[in-house]
Design an enzyme around this catalytic site. Structure first.
Site, PDB file in Angstrom:
ATOM      1  N   ASP A 178       1.204  -1.209  -0.067  1.00  0.00           N
ATOM      2  CA  ASP A 178      -0.092   0.175   0.217  1.00  0.00           C
ATOM      3  C   ASP A 178       1.534   1.408   0.182  1.00  0.00           C
ATOM      4  O   ASP A 178       0.323   2.064  -0.952  1.00  0.00           O
ATOM      5  CB  ASP A 178      -1.085   0.224   1.460  1.00  0.00           C
TER       6      ASP A 178
ATOM      7  N   ASP B  50      -0.133  -0.745   6.028  1.00  0.00           N
ATOM      8  CA  ASP B  50      -1.153  -0.883   4.810  1.00  0.00           C
ATOM      9  C   ASP B  50      -2.655  -0.796   5.832  1.00  0.00           C
ATOM     10  O   ASP B  50      -2.513  -0.401   6.907  1.00  0.00           O
ATOM     11  CB  ASP B  50      -1.227  -2.740   5.599  1.00  0.00           C
TER      12      ASP B  50
ATOM     13  N   LYS C 148      -6.627  -0.631   5.964  1.00  0.00           N
ATOM     14  CA  LYS C 148      -7.412  -1.289   6.135  1.00  0.00           C
ATOM     15  C   LYS C 148      -8.723  -0.785   6.177  1.00  0.00           C
ATOM     16  O   LYS C 148      -8.768  -0.316   7.037  1.00  0.00           O
ATOM     17  CB  LYS C 148      -7.262  -2.497   6.919  1.00  0.00           C
TER      18      LYS C 148
END
Length: 352
Positions: A246, A259, A261
């Site tokens: 990411d 990352d 989410k």
DNA sequence: GGATCCTTCTTCTTCTTC
């Protein structure tokens, strides 16, 4: 053996409701309880109320027995997956090939120029499935039996609630929101990195579906600086896997592989994020060995954003934790390779 | 244009006592 399930009240008489084994043997059960302490049961006239007790026990109010409960569970959730015994669980598995997380040949260079637009190396694959498997595929194919059981159970529950089509729609919507959130974060980071005026983007209007998520991560974005890469491909040539990470940026001054989410449920603890830390360690390990990147990362960050705008949870992975999850990743990678080789050899035998 | 790939998410709970 007699299993006391719960105590119910019938009129003014306390009646213990036991499983079917108990019916017709009240006195035996009574004796068991009376050995411990004086209970209200001892004053019950057993002879007088035995027919009432039998009537209550045989009624359809509580017809559950361990047998039909298990049957029902198996019907709804499938066969029981037995937990590992403690001795095997305590064994610490170590990967056969303990590959280093950091590339020792390269110096950890984190002080290079951090201005300008972030890198974005696109995935350039052939027309057909590449022989290099992805992080997502490896993690999906090496889920534990326990994880598969809970995921299947959850899926069956959802289908029971929403129907097959409703569930498809629900899943697609989750994916759509996740993708939209990722692209919005990426756009924001790129525009922040290229724009001199960071203030302007802070008041940005987002699409209604991601407005809450962006609000949720606003306090995290305030701590993110020096974005070096977004949605970029990393590949581990020696260990033969690839993936798309990411983001790489500084979080509170520390260079992290980040990352993003989205989640419907709150995930305040790292343990709530399931395999996410392994995914982050896998990307970081690949990045550290990938010659396209002139730096290495030792820390990770998992940001869990919420649709209602409540503050996102930021789980920072220290270099020690990253090493721990790197080791877990190596095991998963080994499992995957073993699976692939055995599948390949069995299909070879079948063809012959 | 069609096919393929990488992602995007989803799990860890259920009753006894005040």
């Amino acid at each position: 053996m007699f299993i006391l399930k719960r105590v119910g009240c019938v009129g003014s008489i306390m009646v213990p409701q036991c499983t079917s084994l108990f019916v017709g043997n009240f006195s035996a059960c009574h004796c068991l309880s009376s050995t411990k302490r004086h209970s209200p049961y001892s004053s019950v006239d057993i002879e007088r109320y035995s027919s009432l007790v039998k009537a209550v026990m045989s009624s359809k109010v509580s017809s559950q027995t361990p047998e039909n409960l298990q049957e029902e569970d198996e019907h709804i959730y499938g066969p029981v997956v037995k937990a590992q015994n403690p001795s095997s669980r305590s064994e610490v598995r170590v990967p056969k090939n303990l590959h280093p997380f950091l590339n020792c040949e390269e110096t950890v260079e984190t002080e290079e120029a951090e201005s300008g637009p972030p890198a974005r190396i696109l995935l350039n694959r052939g027309k057909y499935r590449s022989p290099v498997p992805s992080v997502t595929r490896i993690l999906q194919q090496t889920l534990s039996r326990e994880q598969i059981f809970y995921l299947e159970r959850w899926k069956r529950k959802m289908i029971a609630q929403l129907g097959e089509e409703g569930f498809q729609e629900y899943s697609q919507n989750l994916f759509r929101q996740g993708k939209l959130f990722h692209s919005t974060v990426e756009d924001t980071l790129i525009s922040d990195a290229t724009s001199m005026d960071k203030e302007s983007s802070e008041k940005a209007e987002y699409q209604p579906d991601v407005q809450g998520y962006m609000e949720s991560i606003s306090h995290v974005l305030a701590d993110v600086s020096a974005v070096r890469a977004t949605e970029s491909t990393v590949q581990h040539a020696e260990l033969n896997y690839l993936g798309i990470m990411d983001c790489v940026a500084r979080y509170r001054g520390v260079l992290c592989l980040i990352d993003w989410k989205t989640s419907e449920k709150p995930k305040p603890f790292l343990s709530n994020t399931f395999d996410n830390p392994i995914q982050v360690a896998a990307y970081a390990g690949a990045l550290n060995s990938d010659g396209n990147y002139k730096y290495q990362v030792e820390n990770g960050l998992i940001i869990v954003a919420y649709k209602d705008g409540s503050p996102a949870h930021a789980h920072q992975l220290s270099s020690e934790l990253m090493l721990k999850y790197w080791s877990t990743w190596l095991l998963r990678l080994e499992n995957f390779t073993e699976q692939s080789t055995s599948q390949a050899s069995s299909s070879f035998v079948e063809k012959r």
